[in-house]
Design a protein around this motif. Sequence first.
Motif, PDB file in Angstrom:
ATOM      1  N   THR A  20       8.897 -12.978  10.593  1.00 44.06           N
ATOM      2  CA  THR A  20       7.846 -12.195   9.942  1.00 44.06           C
ATOM      3  C   THR A  20       6.479 -12.859  10.031  1.00 44.06           C
ATOM      4  N   ILE A  23       4.067 -12.524  13.365  1.00 45.39           N
ATOM      5  CA  ILE A  23       3.527 -11.226  13.781  1.00 45.39           C
ATOM      6  C   ILE A  23       2.115 -11.066  13.233  1.00 45.39           C
ATOM      7  N   PHE A  25      -1.208  -8.909  12.481  1.00 48.86           N
ATOM      8  CA  PHE A  25      -1.610  -7.524  12.244  1.00 48.86           C
ATOM      9  C   PHE A  25      -2.660  -7.111  13.265  1.00 48.86           C
ATOM     10  N   ILE A  52       9.779  -2.031  13.732  1.00 45.84           N
ATOM     11  CA  ILE A  52       8.350  -2.037  14.018  1.00 45.84           C
ATOM     12  C   ILE A  52       8.177  -2.199  15.535  1.00 45.84           C
ATOM     13  N   VAL A  54       5.954  -4.188  18.451  1.00 46.33           N
ATOM     14  CA  VAL A  54       5.067  -5.334  18.667  1.00 46.33           C
ATOM     15  C   VAL A  54       4.896  -5.549  20.168  1.00 46.33           C
ATOM     16  N   TYR A  75       3.665 -12.476  18.279  1.00 46.51           N
ATOM     17  CA  TYR A  75       3.576 -11.038  18.534  1.00 46.51           C
ATOM     18  C   TYR A  75       2.344 -10.450  17.848  1.00 46.51           C
ATOM     19  N   LEU A  77       1.288  -6.764  16.120  1.00 46.45           N
ATOM     20  CA  LEU A  77       1.843  -5.514  15.639  1.00 46.45           C
ATOM     21  C   LEU A  77       1.151  -4.330  16.308  1.00 46.45           C
ATOM     22  N   GLN A  81       2.785  -1.266  10.192  1.00 43.73           N
ATOM     23  CA  GLN A  81       2.112  -2.175   9.267  1.00 43.73           C
ATOM     24  C   GLN A  81       2.756  -2.170   7.883  1.00 43.73           C
ATOM     25  N   LEU A  84       6.063  -4.053   7.977  1.00 44.02           N
ATOM     26  CA  LEU A  84       5.859  -5.501   8.084  1.00 44.02           C
ATOM     27  C   LEU A  84       5.337  -6.074   6.764  1.00 44.02           C
ATOM     28  N   ALA A  97      12.334  -5.712  15.393  1.00 44.40           N
ATOM     29  CA  ALA A  97      11.143  -5.277  16.135  1.00 44.40           C
ATOM     30  C   ALA A  97      11.504  -4.886  17.565  1.00 44.40           C
TER      31      ALA A  97
END
Length: 153
Positions: A20, A23, A25, A52, A54, A75, A77, A81, A84, A97
């Motif tokens: 998490t 990643i 944004f 999600i 990515v 990654y 995104l 959003q 995540l 993902a």
Amino acid sequence: MKLKHETNRSDQIKLVEAATEEIKFFVRRSRSAGAFSRLKESIKEIGLRQPIHVRDITAWAASDRRRPDGGLYKYELICGQGRLQAFRELELPKNPAMVVEVPEREIVGRFLAENVMRKRLNWYEKAQLVKQDIERGSDVEEIKAKYFVTTGH
């Protein structure tokens, strides 16, 4: 509908359990507190139903991938959003993902396809996206058509 690229080929899509915190944004947007709360509850109760999306950014310069804690993002995104953000708030370490190869010029379109159809972006959110397109060298006519705005906006 024909896609402009080949992400519909199975060799172009990879499913991963992405850490998490790795990643980044793409754009943050505001959301309804009630809907977000329901999303978090749903994830706690039944898990994530839709991964999600990515893209792999490990080839980027380290300075462009730096996290606030000093680590590096792996990654960026593209879609998801809220999912995540919910995983982060629930302190879930990994997020299902789909890693897709997406040309730079299509990222904003994918973001809009997921978010504008569901909820209209506010002017600030739209301005952030327009600014990014300008920085990437998009011309004014292309931007106007993409975001349904006029030169006056």
